[in-house]
Design a protein around this motif. Structure first.
Motif, PDB file in Angstrom:
ATOM      1  N   LYS A 186       0.831  -1.208   0.000  1.00  0.00           N
ATOM      2  CA  LYS A 186       0.000   0.000   0.000  1.00  0.00           C
ATOM      3  C   LYS A 186       0.864   1.256   0.000  1.00  0.00           C
ATOM      4  O   LYS A 186       0.560   2.235  -0.679  1.00  0.00           O
ATOM      5  N   ILE A 187       1.955   1.220   0.776  1.00  0.00           N
ATOM      6  CA  ILE A 187       2.873   2.366   0.800  1.00  0.00           C
ATOM      7  C   ILE A 187       3.467   2.586  -0.587  1.00  0.00           C
ATOM      8  O   ILE A 187       3.506   3.712  -1.099  1.00  0.00           O
ATOM      9  N   PHE A 188       3.940   1.505  -1.207  1.00  0.00           N
ATOM     10  CA  PHE A 188       4.524   1.607  -2.545  1.00  0.00           C
ATOM     11  C   PHE A 188       3.486   2.076  -3.554  1.00  0.00           C
ATOM     12  O   PHE A 188       3.774   2.885  -4.436  1.00  0.00           O
ATOM     13  N   GLY A 189       2.277   1.539  -3.431  1.00  0.00           N
ATOM     14  CA  GLY A 189       1.230   1.894  -4.379  1.00  0.00           C
ATOM     15  C   GLY A 189       0.904   3.371  -4.352  1.00  0.00           C
ATOM     16  O   GLY A 189       0.788   4.014  -5.396  1.00  0.00           O
ATOM     17  N   SER A 190       0.759   3.934  -3.142  1.00  0.00           N
ATOM     18  CA  SER A 190       0.401   5.348  -3.029  1.00  0.00           C
ATOM     19  C   SER A 190       1.547   6.258  -3.465  1.00  0.00           C
ATOM     20  O   SER A 190       1.321   7.346  -3.986  1.00  0.00           O
ATOM     21  N   THR A 191       2.782   5.811  -3.268  1.00  0.00           N
ATOM     22  CA  THR A 191       3.945   6.637  -3.612  1.00  0.00           C
ATOM     23  C   THR A 191       4.318   6.519  -5.080  1.00  0.00           C
ATOM     24  O   THR A 191       4.640   7.511  -5.735  1.00  0.00           O
ATOM     25  N   LEU A 192       4.278   5.290  -5.608  1.00  0.00           N
ATOM     26  CA  LEU A 192       4.715   5.049  -6.988  1.00  0.00           C
ATOM     27  C   LEU A 192       3.579   5.130  -8.002  1.00  0.00           C
ATOM     28  O   LEU A 192       3.805   4.963  -9.199  1.00  0.00           O
ATOM     29  N   LYS A 197      -1.893  -4.454  -5.853  1.00  0.00           N
ATOM     30  CA  LYS A 197      -2.089  -5.882  -6.144  1.00  0.00           C
ATOM     31  C   LYS A 197      -0.927  -6.444  -6.953  1.00  0.00           C
ATOM     32  O   LYS A 197      -0.450  -7.548  -6.695  1.00  0.00           O
ATOM     33  N   GLU A 198      -0.481  -5.674  -7.936  1.00  0.00           N
ATOM     34  CA  GLU A 198       0.614  -6.125  -8.789  1.00  0.00           C
ATOM     35  C   GLU A 198       1.900  -6.302  -7.984  1.00  0.00           C
ATOM     36  O   GLU A 198       2.612  -7.287  -8.132  1.00  0.00           O
ATOM     37  N   MET A 199       2.173  -5.338  -7.112  1.00  0.00           N
ATOM     38  CA  MET A 199       3.397  -5.411  -6.307  1.00  0.00           C
ATOM     39  C   MET A 199       3.329  -6.521  -5.271  1.00  0.00           C
ATOM     40  O   MET A 199       4.313  -7.207  -5.005  1.00  0.00           O
ATOM     41  N   LEU A 200       2.143  -6.712  -4.686  1.00  0.00           N
ATOM     42  CA  LEU A 200       2.007  -7.749  -3.672  1.00  0.00           C
ATOM     43  C   LEU A 200       2.179  -9.136  -4.272  1.00  0.00           C
ATOM     44  O   LEU A 200       2.692 -10.051  -3.614  1.00  0.00           O
ATOM     45  N   SER A 201       1.788  -9.304  -5.515  1.00  0.00           N
ATOM     46  CA  SER A 201       1.962 -10.597  -6.182  1.00  0.00           C
ATOM     47  C   SER A 201       3.435 -10.958  -6.327  1.00  0.00           C
ATOM     48  O   SER A 201       3.793 -12.132  -6.400  1.00  0.00           O
ATOM     49  N   ILE A 202       4.299  -9.932  -6.377  1.00  0.00           N
ATOM     50  CA  ILE A 202       5.738 -10.170  -6.425  1.00  0.00           C
ATOM     51  C   ILE A 202       6.291 -10.373  -5.015  1.00  0.00           C
ATOM     52  O   ILE A 202       7.166 -11.202  -4.784  1.00  0.00           O
ATOM     53  N   MET A 203       5.734  -9.627  -4.062  1.00  0.00           N
ATOM     54  CA  MET A 203       6.252  -9.671  -2.685  1.00  0.00           C
ATOM     55  C   MET A 203       5.896 -10.963  -1.950  1.00  0.00           C
ATOM     56  O   MET A 203       6.708 -11.478  -1.180  1.00  0.00           O
ATOM     57  N   VAL A 204       4.688 -11.468  -2.166  1.00  0.00           N
ATOM     58  CA  VAL A 204       4.210 -12.624  -1.400  1.00  0.00           C
ATOM     59  C   VAL A 204       5.131 -13.840  -1.530  1.00  0.00           C
ATOM     60  O   VAL A 204       5.528 -14.428  -0.517  1.00  0.00           O
ATOM     61  N   ASN A 274      -2.684   9.628   9.925  1.00  0.00           N
ATOM     62  CA  ASN A 274      -3.184  10.275   8.712  1.00  0.00           C
ATOM     63  C   ASN A 274      -3.149  11.800   8.829  1.00  0.00           C
ATOM     64  O   ASN A 274      -2.889  12.499   7.843  1.00  0.00           O
ATOM     65  N   ILE A 275      -3.397  12.307  10.036  1.00  0.00           N
ATOM     66  CA  ILE A 275      -3.343  13.759  10.244  1.00  0.00           C
ATOM     67  C   ILE A 275      -1.924  14.283  10.017  1.00  0.00           C
ATOM     68  O   ILE A 275      -1.710  15.258   9.286  1.00  0.00           O
ATOM     69  N   ILE A 276      -0.939  13.623  10.637  1.00  0.00           N
ATOM     70  CA  ILE A 276       0.449  14.060  10.462  1.00  0.00           C
ATOM     71  C   ILE A 276       0.873  13.887   9.010  1.00  0.00           C
ATOM     72  O   ILE A 276       1.568  14.734   8.433  1.00  0.00           O
ATOM     73  N   GLY A 277       0.449  12.772   8.390  1.00  0.00           N
ATOM     74  CA  GLY A 277       0.789  12.513   6.999  1.00  0.00           C
ATOM     75  C   GLY A 277       0.257  13.578   6.056  1.00  0.00           C
ATOM     76  O   GLY A 277       0.817  13.818   4.988  1.00  0.00           O
ATOM     77  N   ARG A 278      -0.831  14.219   6.457  1.00  0.00           N
ATOM     78  CA  ARG A 278      -1.406  15.300   5.621  1.00  0.00           C
ATOM     79  C   ARG A 278      -0.446  16.488   5.549  1.00  0.00           C
ATOM     80  O   ARG A 278      -0.326  17.142   4.506  1.00  0.00           O
ATOM     81  N   PHE A 279       0.241  16.779   6.651  1.00  0.00           N
ATOM     82  CA  PHE A 279       1.143  17.926   6.706  1.00  0.00           C
ATOM     83  C   PHE A 279       2.584  17.559   6.345  1.00  0.00           C
ATOM     84  O   PHE A 279       3.362  18.419   5.918  1.00  0.00           O
ATOM     85  N   PHE A 280       2.940  16.272   6.555  1.00  0.00           N
ATOM     86  CA  PHE A 280       4.294  15.811   6.238  1.00  0.00           C
ATOM     87  C   PHE A 280       4.201  14.556   5.361  1.00  0.00           C
ATOM     88  O   PHE A 280       4.448  13.445   5.818  1.00  0.00           O
ATOM     89  N   PRO A 281       3.819  14.732   4.100  1.00  0.00           N
ATOM     90  CA  PRO A 281       3.542  13.581   3.228  1.00  0.00           C
ATOM     91  C   PRO A 281       4.773  12.798   2.784  1.00  0.00           C
ATOM     92  O   PRO A 281       4.627  11.762   2.149  1.00  0.00           O
ATOM     93  N   ALA A 282       5.974  13.286   3.117  1.00  0.00           N
ATOM     94  CA  ALA A 282       7.190  12.566   2.709  1.00  0.00           C
ATOM     95  C   ALA A 282       7.259  11.182   3.360  1.00  0.00           C
ATOM     96  O   ALA A 282       7.903  10.277   2.841  1.00  0.00           O
ATOM     97  N   ILE A 283       6.630  11.033   4.526  1.00  0.00           N
ATOM     98  CA  ILE A 283       6.597   9.749   5.224  1.00  0.00           C
ATOM     99  C   ILE A 283       5.153   9.263   5.263  1.00  0.00           C
ATOM    100  O   ILE A 283       4.233  10.034   5.546  1.00  0.00           O
ATOM    101  N   HIS A 284       4.957   7.967   4.991  1.00  0.00           N
ATOM    102  CA  HIS A 284       3.606   7.398   4.903  1.00  0.00           C
ATOM    103  C   HIS A 284       2.897   7.463   6.265  1.00  0.00           C
ATOM    104  O   HIS A 284       3.529   7.359   7.317  1.00  0.00           O
ATOM    105  N   PRO A 285       1.554   7.634   6.254  1.00  0.00           N
ATOM    106  CA  PRO A 285       0.798   7.671   7.520  1.00  0.00           C
ATOM    107  C   PRO A 285       1.021   6.450   8.416  1.00  0.00           C
ATOM    108  O   PRO A 285       0.997   6.580   9.644  1.00  0.00           O
ATOM    109  N   TYR A 286       1.223   5.255   7.827  1.00  0.00           N
ATOM    110  CA  TYR A 286       1.523   4.082   8.642  1.00  0.00           C
ATOM    111  C   TYR A 286       2.783   4.323   9.471  1.00  0.00           C
ATOM    112  O   TYR A 286       2.849   3.978  10.657  1.00  0.00           O
ATOM    113  N   ALA A 287       3.793   4.897   8.832  1.00  0.00           N
ATOM    114  CA  ALA A 287       5.051   5.147   9.525  1.00  0.00           C
ATOM    115  C   ALA A 287       4.857   6.166  10.639  1.00  0.00           C
ATOM    116  O   ALA A 287       5.426   6.023  11.733  1.00  0.00           O
TER     117      ALA A 287
END
Length: 431
Positions: A186-192, A197-204, A274-287
């Motif tokens: 999900k992090i890769f998907g939102s950034t790239l 789904k495509e990336m997870l098929s490689i990762m799994v 998600n709130i912090i991620g809105r102001f500092f989008p360089a790092i994903h909200p999960y992080a």
């Protein structure tokens, strides 16, 4: 009377249910599914995914070789569910219900919020702080060497350094499926701007093979310790005289009101990320969520009662809904055709480079910070490269060092969180 009780206890059970009851419940779910009366939303998705997950998990946990070297139940649930979709065993409308439940209705985020919040807040605070001082450098050493190995090899053999790092190295080091590959996709998907789904098929398959190789390497390290006794503490991690903090299990009876509080707090931490991620989008909200939870725990500002609430909620979700999550991964995120295409010699070599790099890097850095190299390789290296809790048990069992479980848990809980933060940073650097 005593004979009946003994017979009842020894009866074969799935999910705590007798086989006859489980089959009856499964029959109702299957009839509803194929009559196409399965309701939309979680009221329809939950019964079907619970039954499928329990059945496939039971099969995987009893298959020779699969249960010992390939992760057992979790792997069979993921690939089995993906196969059921690929070959049309699930009616399309049922597949749509499960896919929407995972993605559109947010079950994945719900699970991850409980996992991150409860696993970190449930740790011993002193152990968390001590880990940051000495144990985390050993983890970092394993990650750096693993990522370097896989990147260099990827460039040499034509796979691509960036692709090898992002789709093989980082997912293997990310702490398994639910806490690793799935949120990373999900992090890769939102950034790239790519389909997760495509990336997870490689990762799994990388995560599955990495787990298997970690178990094998754990057994080999045990044999190395017998040949080179100076490299091992025979289950003792620290080679210098210092008190080791052991994570003690608290006797906190299950409290359903506390669990509701845990549900709320885990959701609030997710929103805060998600709130912090809105102001500092360089790092994903999960992080940001992970950083926030770890900071709250380290500073000791949350009352213990609420930490226990989050931990009990996490235990409930992990213990009862992991099968549902894995079915969802198989149905919504795993394209079996792409998985099969990914299984090349190049791919296998890159998986091997990652796991061996993790063990080597952690062993060397562990030695420098006062650990026995073999124990550091097993806990800070291999327990980062395996599939979380079940992988920890398998690796420590293979290496005959079950007493190292508290440190393995640090790798699974904090190491995977660290990888998500690292992934966010690396993505920004390479774009």
């Amino acid at each position: 009377m005593k004979q009946k009780v003994t017979s009842f206890k020894s009866e074969y059970r799935i999910m705590g249910l007798s086989l006859s009851v489980f089959l009856l419940l499964s029959l109702v779910v299957l009839i509803a599914t194929y009559l196409e009366v399965l309701p939309k939303g979680m009221v329809g998705a939950f019964p079907l995914m619970i039954i499928v997950g329990a059945l496939l998990g039971e099969i995987g946990n009893h298959l020779p070789i699969i249960k010992d070297y390939f992760g057992g139940g979790p792997i069979v649930i993921i690939f089995g569910s993906a196969a059921l979709v690929m070959y049309g065993v699930f009616p399309k409308y049922a597949t749509d219900i499960m896919t929407n439940f995972m993605t559109g209705e947010g079950f994945l985020d719900f699970y991850i919020a409980a996992l991150i919040t409860g696993s970190i807040l449930g740790m011993n605070r002193e152990l968390l702080i001590k880990a940051a001082v000495r144990y985390l450098p050993a983890i970092l050493g394993g990650v750096v060497v693993a990522i370097s190995f896989v990147g260099i090899l990827g460039a040499i053999i034509g796979y691509g350094a960036k692709e090898a790092i992002l789709y093989i190295g980082i997912p293997i080091m990310g702490g398994g499926m639910g806490a690793g590959a799935v949120p990373l996709a999900k992090i890769f998907g939102s950034t790239l701007q790519k389909d997760p789904k495509e990336m997870l098929s490689i990762m799994v398959p990388a995560v599955a093979l990495g787990n298997s190789l970690a178990i094998v390497v754990g057994g080999l390290l045990d044999k190395l310790g017998k040949v080179k006794p100076s490299l091992t503490g025979n289950g003792k991690l620290m080679s210098i005289n210092e008190d080791v903090i052991v994570e003690k299990q608290e006797d906190n009876p299950i409290d359903y009101k506390l669990m509701a509080i845990g549900l709320l707090i885990s959701g609030i931490f997710f929103l805060w990320g998600n709130i912090i991620g809105r102001f500092f989008p360089a790092i994903h909200p999960y992080a940001w969520m992970i950083i926030s939870v770890a900071a709250v725990k380290a500073l000791g500002i949350m009352p213990r009662k609420y930490e226990v609430a989050c931990f009990q909620w996490f235990q409930f979700v992990m213990g009862n809904l992991t099968g549902v999550l894995l079915v969802g991964i198989g149905v919504a995120y795993t394209n079996l055709a792409q998985v099969i295409d990914a299984m090349t010699l190049q791919y296998l070599l890159l998986v091997g480079a990652t796991v061996i790099g993790a063990a080597l890097g952690s062993g060397v850095v562990g030695k420098l910070v006062g650990f026995y190299p073999i124990e550091a390789s097993i806990t800070a290296g291999l327990c980062m490269a395996n599939m979380g809790g079940t992988g920890d048990v398998a690796v420590l069992s293979a290496s005959k060092r079950m007493e190292l479980m508290p440190f393995a848990q640090i790798s699974s809980r904090l190491g995977g969180a660290f990888i998500m933060i690292l992934a966010s940073v690396i993505l920004k650097l390479i774009l």
